[in-house]
Design a protein around this motif. Sequence first.
Motif, PDB file in Angstrom:
ATOM      1  N   VAL A  92      48.445 -50.308  96.008  1.00 46.22           N
ATOM      2  CA  VAL A  92      47.896 -51.100  94.852  1.00 46.22           C
ATOM      3  C   VAL A  92      47.492 -50.335  93.635  1.00 46.22           C
ATOM      4  O   VAL A  92      47.712 -50.127  92.640  1.00 46.22           O
ATOM      5  N   GLU A  93      46.501 -49.142  94.331  1.00 44.55           N
ATOM      6  CA  GLU A  93      45.890 -48.051  93.279  1.00 44.55           C
ATOM      7  C   GLU A  93      46.872 -47.289  92.863  1.00 44.55           C
ATOM      8  O   GLU A  93      46.876 -47.115  91.598  1.00 44.55           O
ATOM      9  N   ILE A  94      47.842 -47.021  93.576  1.00 47.94           N
ATOM     10  CA  ILE A  94      48.999 -45.991  93.023  1.00 47.94           C
ATOM     11  C   ILE A  94      49.686 -46.661  91.841  1.00 47.94           C
ATOM     12  O   ILE A  94      50.101 -46.188  90.921  1.00 47.94           O
ATOM     13  N   VAL A  95      50.126 -47.951  92.119  1.00 51.52           N
ATOM     14  CA  VAL A  95      50.836 -48.782  91.270  1.00 51.52           C
ATOM     15  C   VAL A  95      50.026 -48.866  89.875  1.00 51.52           C
ATOM     16  O   VAL A  95      50.665 -49.107  88.975  1.00 51.52           O
ATOM     17  N   ARG A 144      57.501 -48.538  82.100  1.00 50.79           N
ATOM     18  CA  ARG A 144      57.619 -48.760  83.304  1.00 50.79           C
ATOM     19  C   ARG A 144      59.012 -48.831  83.915  1.00 50.79           C
ATOM     20  O   ARG A 144      59.361 -48.601  84.657  1.00 50.79           O
ATOM     21  N   SER A 145      59.807 -48.737  82.822  1.00 50.08           N
ATOM     22  CA  SER A 145      61.356 -48.914  83.074  1.00 50.08           C
ATOM     23  C   SER A 145      61.924 -47.370  83.475  1.00 50.08           C
ATOM     24  O   SER A 145      62.700 -47.513  84.225  1.00 50.08           O
ATOM     25  N   GLU A 146      61.367 -46.365  83.227  1.00 49.74           N
ATOM     26  CA  GLU A 146      61.816 -45.162  83.508  1.00 49.74           C
ATOM     27  C   GLU A 146      60.670 -44.326  84.431  1.00 49.74           C
ATOM     28  O   GLU A 146      60.731 -43.244  84.643  1.00 49.74           O
ATOM     29  N   ASN A 147      59.739 -45.183  85.078  1.00 47.07           N
ATOM     30  CA  ASN A 147      58.569 -44.672  85.790  1.00 47.07           C
ATOM     31  C   ASN A 147      58.811 -44.778  87.208  1.00 47.07           C
ATOM     32  O   ASN A 147      58.978 -45.922  87.767  1.00 47.07           O
ATOM     33  N   ALA A 148      59.339 -43.736  87.997  1.00 46.23           N
ATOM     34  CA  ALA A 148      59.524 -43.798  89.245  1.00 46.23           C
ATOM     35  C   ALA A 148      58.608 -44.030  90.281  1.00 46.23           C
ATOM     36  O   ALA A 148      58.666 -44.847  91.300  1.00 46.23           O
ATOM     37  N   ASP A 149      57.287 -43.555  89.791  1.00 43.43           N
ATOM     38  CA  ASP A 149      56.113 -43.962  90.735  1.00 43.43           C
ATOM     39  C   ASP A 149      55.665 -45.443  90.771  1.00 43.43           C
ATOM     40  O   ASP A 149      55.486 -46.136  91.865  1.00 43.43           O
ATOM     41  N   TYR A 150      55.916 -46.091  89.596  1.00 47.25           N
ATOM     42  CA  TYR A 150      55.857 -47.535  89.624  1.00 47.25           C
ATOM     43  C   TYR A 150      56.883 -48.359  90.180  1.00 47.25           C
ATOM     44  O   TYR A 150      56.533 -49.195  91.160  1.00 47.25           O
ATOM     45  N   LYS A 151      58.173 -47.944  90.149  1.00 42.05           N
ATOM     46  CA  LYS A 151      59.111 -48.589  90.829  1.00 42.05           C
ATOM     47  C   LYS A 151      59.255 -48.369  92.267  1.00 42.05           C
ATOM     48  O   LYS A 151      59.126 -49.393  92.957  1.00 42.05           O
ATOM     49  N   ARG A 166      57.262 -50.501  97.558  1.00 42.15           N
ATOM     50  CA  ARG A 166      56.645 -50.524  98.959  1.00 42.15           C
ATOM     51  C   ARG A 166      55.712 -51.617  99.068  1.00 42.15           C
ATOM     52  O   ARG A 166      55.613 -52.069 100.210  1.00 42.15           O
ATOM     53  N   LEU A 167      55.186 -52.015  97.899  1.00 42.61           N
ATOM     54  CA  LEU A 167      54.352 -53.198  98.247  1.00 42.61           C
ATOM     55  C   LEU A 167      55.127 -54.505  98.536  1.00 42.61           C
ATOM     56  O   LEU A 167      54.431 -55.450  99.158  1.00 42.61           O
ATOM     57  N   ARG A 168      56.175 -54.655  98.103  1.00 39.87           N
ATOM     58  CA  ARG A 168      56.982 -55.885  98.576  1.00 39.87           C
ATOM     59  C   ARG A 168      57.406 -55.567 100.149  1.00 39.87           C
ATOM     60  O   ARG A 168      57.101 -56.628 100.717  1.00 39.87           O
TER      61      ARG A 168
END
Length: 170
Positions: free
Chosen positions: A43-46, A55-62, A67-69
């Motif tokens: 959650v902290e990383i997200v 966010r549409s091109e943010n690989a870390d976010y995606k 991973r959260l799911r």
Amino acid sequence: MDDEPDDAPPPQLPGGIFHMTPLGHQRLQAELAATRADRHRVVEIVAWAAGNGDRSENADYKEGKRRLREIDRRLRFLINRIAHAEVVDPAQQTRRDRIFFGATVTYANQRDEQVTVTIVGIDEADMAAGKISIGSPVALALLRARRGDEVSVRTPRGPEFLEVVDITYP
């Protein structure tokens, strides 16, 4: 991927009882605690990745959301499994002349091979360690048998007969 819904109750034996040894229960509790800690870290990383802009091109976010799911799915499974478990201590078994949950059984098969197995809960099964699930065909055939009894197990090659050689409990 799993065919069962995330919130489906754990598989149960006839009669609706889902057994687990105290050690198996402790292991699931430990995994639950570790998974919750892992979720907090992700959650902290997200949150950090979300603050980096688009966010549409943010690989870390995606990747973090994916991973959260996975973590949330595992958390639901563990919470559900623990909630439906009946912890049974095999050391407390009073009828030690018959095979029940937690028994360590030595049996001889038709090839005169002796096999020793311990009957444990579904999540604890590990054939390499000699632990078989209480829901397995061998365990179901052995339940309630006594030393010297011969039981029949249905296999893909047809029925196989097993003779109970020894029964022990912790």
